[in-house]
Motif scaffolding. Sequence first.
Motif, PDB file in Angstrom:
ATOM      1  N   GLN A   1      -0.681  38.241  69.343  1.00  0.00           N
ATOM      2  CA  GLN A   1      -2.065  37.937  68.972  1.00  0.00           C
ATOM      3  C   GLN A   1      -2.260  36.429  68.788  1.00  0.00           C
ATOM      4  O   GLN A   1      -3.280  35.872  69.200  1.00  0.00           O
ATOM      5  CB  GLN A   1      -2.423  38.686  67.700  1.00  0.00           C
ATOM      6  CG  GLN A   1      -3.865  38.533  67.295  1.00  0.00           C
ATOM      7  CD  GLN A   1      -4.198  39.356  66.064  1.00  0.00           C
ATOM      8  OE1 GLN A   1      -3.324  39.813  65.346  1.00  0.00           O
ATOM      9  NE2 GLN A   1      -5.479  39.535  65.825  1.00  0.00           N
TER      10      GLN A   1
ATOM     11  N   THR B   1      -4.751  34.417  71.653  1.00  0.00           N
ATOM     12  CA  THR B   1      -6.014  33.852  71.164  1.00  0.00           C
ATOM     13  C   THR B   1      -5.870  32.394  70.736  1.00  0.00           C
ATOM     14  O   THR B   1      -6.824  31.809  70.230  1.00  0.00           O
ATOM     15  CB  THR B   1      -6.534  34.663  69.963  1.00  0.00           C
ATOM     16  OG1 THR B   1      -5.629  34.522  68.864  1.00  0.00           O
ATOM     17  CG2 THR B   1      -6.719  36.123  70.317  1.00  0.00           C
TER      18      THR B   1
ATOM     19  N   SER C   1      -7.771  34.321  66.200  1.00  0.00           N
ATOM     20  CA  SER C   1      -8.036  35.621  65.578  1.00  0.00           C
ATOM     21  C   SER C   1      -7.380  35.777  64.214  1.00  0.00           C
ATOM     22  O   SER C   1      -7.668  36.738  63.505  1.00  0.00           O
ATOM     23  CB  SER C   1      -7.559  36.744  66.497  1.00  0.00           C
ATOM     24  OG  SER C   1      -6.156  36.692  66.619  1.00  0.00           O
ATOM     25  N   THR C   2      -6.516  34.855  63.843  1.00  0.00           N
ATOM     26  CA  THR C   2      -5.713  35.055  62.636  1.00  0.00           C
ATOM     27  C   THR C   2      -5.848  33.935  61.612  1.00  0.00           C
ATOM     28  O   THR C   2      -5.857  34.199  60.413  1.00  0.00           O
ATOM     29  CB  THR C   2      -4.223  35.185  63.026  1.00  0.00           C
ATOM     30  OG1 THR C   2      -4.104  36.172  64.055  1.00  0.00           O
ATOM     31  CG2 THR C   2      -3.378  35.597  61.848  1.00  0.00           C
TER      32      THR C   2
END
Length: 136
Positions: free
Chosen positions: A57, A61, A65-66
């Motif tokens: 992830q 991205t 996203s985190t």
Amino acid sequence: VAVMNGESYNMRNLFAEDMSGVHESIYVTEKIFQKFLPKLHKHMEKEHVRLSMFATQWLMTLFTSTFPFDLVARVWDSYIVEGWKVVYRVVLSLLEHAQNDLIDLNLEEILTYLRDEFPSKIDGASVMKASLKIPL
């Protein structure tokens, strides 16, 4: 368009049908993780934590996203100039920042920590500063 197709970036491969770009970036990240953070790498291996369980992830991205915007903006600014090298250095810097917390956790605790607790502890400036000291 240049970020998706440019030679330095080539993000399109991350989203290809076979996800070849994801596999390649995870492979590269795994090798440098093993080289630069051997103690943490060994612990994660012992706990059966694979980099792909959390870093896919991050890589797909480019951290959007985190992590907080403070870090994301700095990563993207550097990514436009340097390409993937900055992404790999930031992953190492993030893991280095988390190392003391992760070293005593088991598989489930590691994944929960990286997903739920760790992103809010990040200071973009210090992560980027530390990443620039990593000789890639």
